[in-house]
Design a protein around this motif. Structure first.
Motif, short mmCIF file in Angstrom:
data_model
loop_
_atom_site.label_atom_id
_atom_site.label_comp_id
_atom_site.label_asym_id
_atom_site.label_seq_id
_atom_site.Cartn_x
_atom_site.Cartn_y
_atom_site.Cartn_z
N THR A 172 1.04 -0.79 -0.11
CA THR A 172 -0.28 -0.15 0.15
C THR A 172 0.72 1.38 -0.02
O THR A 172 1.83 1.52 -0.01
CB THR A 172 -0.91 -0.38 1.08
OG1 THR A 172 0.29 0.11 2.40
CG2 THR A 172 -1.84 -1.10 1.20
N ASN A 173 0.60 2.45 -0.10
CA ASN A 173 0.94 3.65 -0.48
C ASN A 173 2.06 3.60 0.91
O ASN A 173 3.14 4.46 0.94
CB ASN A 173 0.24 4.80 -0.87
CG ASN A 173 -0.30 4.81 -1.69
OD1 ASN A 173 0.54 4.43 -2.65
ND2 ASN A 173 -1.28 5.96 -2.35
N ALA A 201 7.09 3.65 4.56
CA ALA A 201 7.63 3.27 5.62
C ALA A 201 9.12 2.65 4.81
O ALA A 201 9.91 2.45 5.53
CB ALA A 201 7.05 2.31 6.27
N VAL A 202 8.79 1.74 4.34
CA VAL A 202 9.83 0.84 2.76
C VAL A 202 10.62 2.07 2.71
O VAL A 202 12.61 1.60 2.76
CB VAL A 202 9.03 -0.25 1.88
CG1 VAL A 202 10.51 -0.57 1.46
CG2 VAL A 202 8.81 -1.47 3.02
N ALA A 203 10.43 2.73 2.10
CA ALA A 203 11.69 3.85 1.15
C ALA A 203 12.17 4.29 2.24
O ALA A 203 13.32 4.44 2.19
CB ALA A 203 10.92 5.16 0.69
N VAL A 204 11.54 4.93 3.68
CA VAL A 204 11.97 5.74 4.10
C VAL A 204 13.23 5.14 5.07
O VAL A 204 14.92 4.92 5.87
CB VAL A 204 11.30 6.33 5.33
CG1 VAL A 204 12.11 7.20 6.74
CG2 VAL A 204 10.74 7.45 4.89
N HIS A 205 12.82 3.66 5.47
CA HIS A 205 13.60 2.39 5.79
C HIS A 205 15.50 2.45 4.86
O HIS A 205 16.17 2.59 5.97
CB HIS A 205 13.74 1.53 5.89
CG HIS A 205 13.46 -0.28 6.55
ND1 HIS A 205 13.92 -0.12 7.33
CD2 HIS A 205 14.78 -1.41 5.91
CE1 HIS A 205 14.83 -1.78 8.29
NE2 HIS A 205 15.37 -1.53 7.15
N GLU A 262 1.59 0.23 9.32
CA GLU A 262 2.32 0.15 8.62
C GLU A 262 3.89 -0.88 7.94
O GLU A 262 3.44 -1.82 6.66
CB GLU A 262 2.01 1.04 7.54
CG GLU A 262 0.74 1.53 7.83
CD GLU A 262 -0.36 1.54 6.77
OE1 GLU A 262 -0.17 0.41 5.93
OE2 GLU A 262 -1.42 1.26 7.56
N LEU A 263 4.82 -0.15 9.13
CA LEU A 263 5.93 -0.78 8.49
C LEU A 263 6.30 -2.21 9.14
O LEU A 263 6.58 -3.31 7.94
CB LEU A 263 7.36 0.09 9.47
CG LEU A 263 8.31 -0.33 9.86
CD1 LEU A 263 9.35 -0.50 7.89
CD2 LEU A 263 9.29 0.20 10.36
N ALA A 309 12.40 4.89 10.33
CA ALA A 309 10.76 4.98 9.28
C ALA A 309 9.68 5.02 10.02
O ALA A 309 8.67 5.55 10.06
CB ALA A 309 10.94 3.37 8.52
N VAL A 310 9.50 4.56 11.31
CA VAL A 310 8.35 4.91 12.30
C VAL A 310 8.50 6.22 12.56
O VAL A 310 7.22 7.12 12.78
CB VAL A 310 7.91 4.24 13.89
CG1 VAL A 310 7.21 4.29 14.19
CG2 VAL A 310 8.33 2.55 13.32
#
Length: 323
Positions: free
Chosen positions: A162-163, A168-172, A229-230, A220-221
């Motif tokens: 999902t968006n 969250a994955v991109a920030v991680h 979401e993460l 990410a959080v």
């Protein structure tokens, strides 16, 4: 920045610094001992050879001596050093060759034309480090690049998450690029290969990977504000079989155990993490210290004993008379 992020960033930095420091000291001792003592090793070897073969053949009473044992040990250390160098070269070649075989054929797609990623770029500054590649069968995000780290996202991942999960994955992954994690991990793995005989290296390497993952999760959080979401993205990606296609790309993958710990921290941050591996840590420190001291004494033992004190222990060996 969140205190939790800083805490695990300090832990990751401490693990990396300890690993580099310990291995540099051991490597310096080994190289310095070899350079300063190589002539003595050769002289001792020649002298021991003449002493052992003083009767025209090998004298067992002269061969099994402490001097003969100490003569052979430095050569064993030299062999271990070259084995470590070979393993390090092999490790470096495998990582670089994988980058060439996997990254180069990827066809990047314009991120700006992807509406979901365009929304992410508006919230997170990635400075052109995000690469979207066309692979609908692969659902994975990873960071690669030793000197120029970049975030790689597959189109399959963008369709699978999902968006909010994708954000969250991109920030991680962005945290890994900002922390130069690929370069640090490359250096740590090279030292782990060179000094393969130090058990503490495995503990420090795993500790660095775990702390780096935890810090990226906390970032990410903190930025996305979506811990659920993460966690959902972690569960989805852990169930998706990417390892056959991305065995080397998953630089920070450590299997189900680390995923469970990460999920536990994300969903229940107030619960202290379980204490594991204390017995292994103590044993690894003791064995590593013993190994390092043994190598030091082996390479510099000529400074503590007198030269050429060996002589034939039997005046009559076999049928010949010792000179």
């Amino acid at each position: 920045m969140s205190p939790l992020v800083k805490n695990y960033e300090r832990k990751a930095r401490a693990y990396f610094t300890m690993m580099v420091g310990i291995n540099l000291v051991v490597l310096f001792i080994v190289v310095a001992g070899m350079v300063t003592g190589i002539r003595g090793y050769i002289a001792d070897t020649l002298f021991t050879y003449h002493a052992v073969t003083c009767c025209g053949s090998v004298c067992s009473q002269c061969f099994f001596t402490l001097h003969t044992f100490f003569t052979a040990l430095p050569w064993l250390c030299i062999v271990i050093l070259f084995v470590g160098i070979s393993l390090a070269v092999r490790k470096a070649f495998s990582m670089v060759s994988w980058n060439y075989r996997f990254i180069r054929p990827l066809i990047p797609l314009p991120v700006e034309n992807h509406p979901r990623l365009k929304n992410i770029l508006s919230r997170v500054r990635l400075n052109g480090q995000l690469v979207l590649f066309d692979n609908p069968k692969l659902c994975y995000a990873f960071t690669s690049g030793i000197l120029k780290p970049k975030i790689y996202l597959s189109t399959g991942l963008c369709s699978y998450l999902t968006n909010k999960e994708l954000l969250a994955v991109a920030v991680h992954e962005a945290h890994h690029t900002q922390d130069w994690a690929p370069l640090k991990l490359f250096i740590a793995r090279i030292f782990h290969a060179i000094n393969f005989f130090l058990p503490i290296n495995s503990y420090l390497l795993n500790g660095y990977i775990t702390a780096s993952e935890m810090a990226a999760d906390d970032t990410a959080v903190h930025i996305s504000g979506e811990p659920l979401e993460l966690a959902s993205a972690l569960v989805k990606l852990s169930r998706y079989d990417n390892m056959d296609k991305l065995s080397t790309a998953a630089l920070f993958s450590q299997g189900p155990a680390i995923v469970e710990d990460r999920l536990r921290r994300i969903l229940s941050p107030e619960i202290p993490p379980p204490c594991r591996g204390k017995a292994y840590l103590c044993l690894a420190y003791i064995l590593s210290l013993f190994t390092a001291v043994s190598i030091c004494l082996t390479l510099f033992h000529r400074s503590f004993i007198s030269d050429h004190t060996i002589e034939c222990k039997a005046k009559v060996c076999h049928t010949a008379v010792c000179g």
